[in-house]
Design a protein around this motif. Sequence first.
Motif, PDB file in Angstrom:
ATOM      1  N   UNK A 401       0.828  -1.081  -0.105  1.00 18.31           N
ATOM      2  CA  UNK A 401       0.067  -0.233   0.145  1.00 18.31           C
ATOM      3  C   UNK A 401       0.926   1.135  -0.024  1.00 18.31           C
ATOM      4  N   UNK A 402       0.603   2.062  -0.693  1.00 20.57           N
ATOM      5  CA  UNK A 402       1.197   3.354  -1.071  1.00 20.57           C
ATOM      6  C   UNK A 402       0.530   4.579  -0.864  1.00 20.57           C
ATOM      7  N   UNK A 403       0.647   5.348   0.300  1.00 20.28           N
ATOM      8  CA  UNK A 403      -0.256   6.522   0.642  1.00 20.28           C
ATOM      9  C   UNK A 403       0.669   7.660   0.230  1.00 20.28           C
ATOM     10  N   UNK A 404      -0.032   8.416  -0.976  1.00 21.41           N
ATOM     11  CA  UNK A 404       0.868   9.790  -1.345  1.00 21.41           C
ATOM     12  C   UNK A 404       0.275  10.925  -0.470  1.00 21.41           C
ATOM     13  N   UNK A 405       1.189  11.510   0.088  1.00 19.79           N
ATOM     14  CA  UNK A 405       0.938  12.780   0.799  1.00 19.79           C
ATOM     15  C   UNK A 405       0.870  13.883  -0.122  1.00 19.79           C
ATOM     16  N   UNK A 406      -0.402  14.174  -0.297  1.00 19.46           N
ATOM     17  CA  UNK A 406      -1.124  15.349  -0.902  1.00 19.46           C
ATOM     18  C   UNK A 406      -1.320  16.573  -0.042  1.00 19.46           C
ATOM     19  N   UNK A 407      -0.265  16.704   0.675  1.00 23.97           N
ATOM     20  CA  UNK A 407      -0.252  17.944   1.661  1.00 23.97           C
ATOM     21  C   UNK A 407       1.278  18.343   1.859  1.00 23.97           C
ATOM     22  N   UNK A 413      -1.053  19.390  -4.380  1.00 23.83           N
ATOM     23  CA  UNK A 413      -1.978  19.333  -3.488  1.00 23.83           C
ATOM     24  C   UNK A 413      -3.117  19.950  -3.703  1.00 23.83           C
ATOM     25  N   UNK A 414      -4.188  19.827  -3.125  1.00 21.04           N
ATOM     26  CA  UNK A 414      -5.456  20.583  -3.449  1.00 21.04           C
ATOM     27  C   UNK A 414      -5.574  21.909  -2.961  1.00 21.04           C
ATOM     28  N   UNK A 415      -5.948  22.910  -3.828  1.00 19.96           N
ATOM     29  CA  UNK A 415      -6.164  24.258  -3.287  1.00 19.96           C
ATOM     30  C   UNK A 415      -7.106  24.889  -4.320  1.00 19.96           C
ATOM     31  N   UNK A 441      -4.513  15.611   5.043  1.00 21.01           N
ATOM     32  CA  UNK A 441      -4.507  16.234   6.433  1.00 21.01           C
ATOM     33  C   UNK A 441      -6.175  15.841   6.933  1.00 21.01           C
ATOM     34  N   UNK A 442      -6.207  15.682   8.100  1.00 23.11           N
ATOM     35  CA  UNK A 442      -7.504  15.139   8.784  1.00 23.11           C
ATOM     36  C   UNK A 442      -8.098  16.672   9.182  1.00 23.11           C
ATOM     37  N   UNK A 443      -7.314  17.653   9.215  1.00 23.72           N
ATOM     38  CA  UNK A 443      -8.045  19.062   9.661  1.00 23.72           C
ATOM     39  C   UNK A 443      -7.076  20.149   9.011  1.00 23.72           C
ATOM     40  N   UNK A 450      -3.356  21.681   1.597  1.00 24.80           N
ATOM     41  CA  UNK A 450      -3.847  20.401   1.040  1.00 24.80           C
ATOM     42  C   UNK A 450      -5.146  19.957   1.731  1.00 24.80           C
ATOM     43  N   UNK A 451      -5.515  20.693   2.692  1.00 20.12           N
ATOM     44  CA  UNK A 451      -6.988  20.293   3.291  1.00 20.12           C
ATOM     45  C   UNK A 451      -8.148  20.321   2.206  1.00 20.12           C
TER      46      UNK A 451
END
Length: 493
Positions: A401-407, A413-415, A441-443, A450-451
Motif C-alpha cells: 500500500x502506498x499513501x501519497x502525501x497530497x499535503x 496538493x488540493x487548493x 490532512x485530517x483538519x 492540502x486540506x
Amino acid sequence: MRLFLLILILSFASSRATQIEILNNCTYTVWAAANPGGGKQLKQGETWTLNDVTGSGRIWGRTKCTFGSDGRGKCASGDCNGRLDCQVNGRAPNNLAEYSINQTNNADVFYVSVVEGFNIPMEFGAAASSSSSSNCSNSVSRCATDVKGACPMELRDPEGCNNPCTVFGNSQFCCTSGNICEPTSYSKFFKDLCQDAFTFPYDFDQRNSCPTGTDYKVVFCPASASMIIVYWGQNGDEGSLAQTCATGNYGIVNIAFLATFGNGQTPLINLAGHCDPTTNGCTGLSSDIKACQSKGIKVMLSIGGGAGSYNLSSAEDARVIADYLWNNFLGGQSDSRPLGDAVLDGIDFDIVGGTTMYWDELAKALIGYSQQRKVYLTAAPQCPFPDAWLGSALNTGLFDYVSVQFYNNAPCQYSDNADNLKSYWSQWILIPAGQIFLGLPASPEASGGGYVPPDVLSSKVLPFIKRFSKYGGVMLWSKYYDNGYSSAIKRNV
Ligand SMILES: *[C@@H]1O[C@H](CO)[C@@H](O)[C@H](O)[C@H]1NC(C)=O
Ligand SMILES: *[C@@H]1O[C@H](CO)[C@@H](O)[C@H](O)[C@H]1NC(C)=O
Ligand SMILES: *[C@@H]1O[C@H](CO)[C@@H](O)[C@H](O)[C@H]1NC(C)=O
Ligand SMILES: *[C@@H]1O[C@H](CO)[C@@H](O)[C@H](O)[C@H]1NC(C)=O
C-alpha cells in the motif's frame, strides 16, 4: 462391484471437479449467463453454482430482462438470442469471466475480460475456501469501478460501455488483420480503470492462474476493498491506540515513528507523550496492538517522519536495520522489544530525510523475512513525482500500500480546485504497487496546505480517483487531528 464403482466415482468427483459459484451482490437483479452452462435469474444476494466445470467457457451478467414462462424473451444487455438458458455468447457490451480449466502444468487460466465492453462490475477469483488458492500466481481479477460513468462518448451504451470493435468495426480494434494487435487508446482507457482485467485481444500478460482443482467465485458488484489508514503516535492527547481502533473507522494504523536509526545510531522510537521508550515504557502497547489486530485492523511501525535522525549509510546498513526491525517489532525475537511481544503486521516508510539511497535495499531485506511470516510494506511518499527519497524503493514493486502525501506540497496538493491533485494522482496510480491511497490532512491545522473539506472530497475528488482499480482508499495525518473527518468521509471512501 457396483458399490466399489460408485465410491470411485464419488471420490473422483469430490477431489477433482471444479466448481464456480456466481453471486449477485448488486442491489438490482442480474440474469447470470454461462456458455456452456445456461442461465439463471439472480436477485440481490442469490447464488448459482456451476458444477463439474471443464474446458473453456465464459460467464457474464445480463440486465433488464423479461422472459416468458417458456424461457423466451430479451435482455437490455448481454442477451443470448432471447433465451433465459444461454446456448450462445451474449451480445456486447458485456464484461466476461473467462476460464480454461487444466491447461499447461495442470493449471487453470482465468480473468475478467472487457474486450467485449462493460455492463456490470465483476470480480473473478479463487474461492476463499479453496485449499490451493495460496498457490495461485494471481488469485483474483476484477473490473469493479464505474466504467459506465467514465465511458468515452463514442462508446456509450444505455446499459454500459461498448467495445471499439462493435462500434467502429475496423481491423485495428477487432484484431482481424492476422497480426499481433497492440493496445489502443480505447484499450488503455479500460486498462486505467481495470488494471487487472483483459483489455484487448492480445492482453496475455493479464492472465491469472491457479492449480487445477481450485474452486472459483464470480461476484457481480463486489465490495470495494477500500479503507482509511491513519497515523497514530505523535500526540499524547489523541487517545490510546485501542481507542483509535475501537472507532471502527480505520483499516490500518501506522504507529509513528521509529525516528532514530541507521548509520550506527542506536534505534529509538518516539511516541511523543504516549510513553517513554528510554525507560522501556512502551511495552504495554502490546495489548492495544493485539486488540486492534483482533478487529482485523493491521498495525504497522512507521519509520522516519519529519523530525527524525535517520540515514542508511550502505546496503549493509539497510540489511542490519531490516534485521533489527524483524527481531524487535515483527516475527523475530529479541529480549528488548520496544513495543513488547505483539507482532506488528509490517513496516511503513515515511522517509523525508537522510540520504536518498538504500531504501530499496531495506525493502528487499524486509521482504526476505516474508517467507517466515508475511511482512506488509507500506510507504508515504510526497506527491511530487517521482519521490526523491522513496522513488527507487517503490520501483522494486514490493510495496502493498502506498499513501501519497497530497499535503505540504503546493505543486500537487488540493487548493481551491483538484486539477493538480488529479493530474499527479494519474501518475502515481501507475507505479508498481498493490494499492494507492490518497494521503490527506485530517483538519486544516494538520498541515501547511492540502486540506480538502469532507463534502468536496466526496463530491469532487473521490469520484475521479476511485475510478482506478488500484485505488485503495484515503490515508489521514493524523489521529490527533481527526475530529470527525474520517466519520464524515468513511461512507464515500
Ligand atoms: C489434467 O489433464 C491431464 C492430461 O493433460 C490429466 O492427466 C489430469 O488428470 C487432469 N487433471 C485434472 C485435475 O483433471
Ligand atoms: C501448494 O504449494 C505447496 C508448496 O509449494 C505444496 O506443498 C502444496 O501441495 C501445494 N498445494 C496445492 C493444492 O497445489
Ligand atoms: C456486497 O456489497 C456490499 C456493499 O458494497 C459489501 O459490503 C459486501 O462485502 C459485498 N459482498 C461481496 C461478497 O463482495
Ligand atoms: C548519512 O550517512 C553518510 C555516511 O556516514 C554521511 O556521509 C552523510 O553525510 C549522512 N547524511 C545525512 C543527511 O545525514
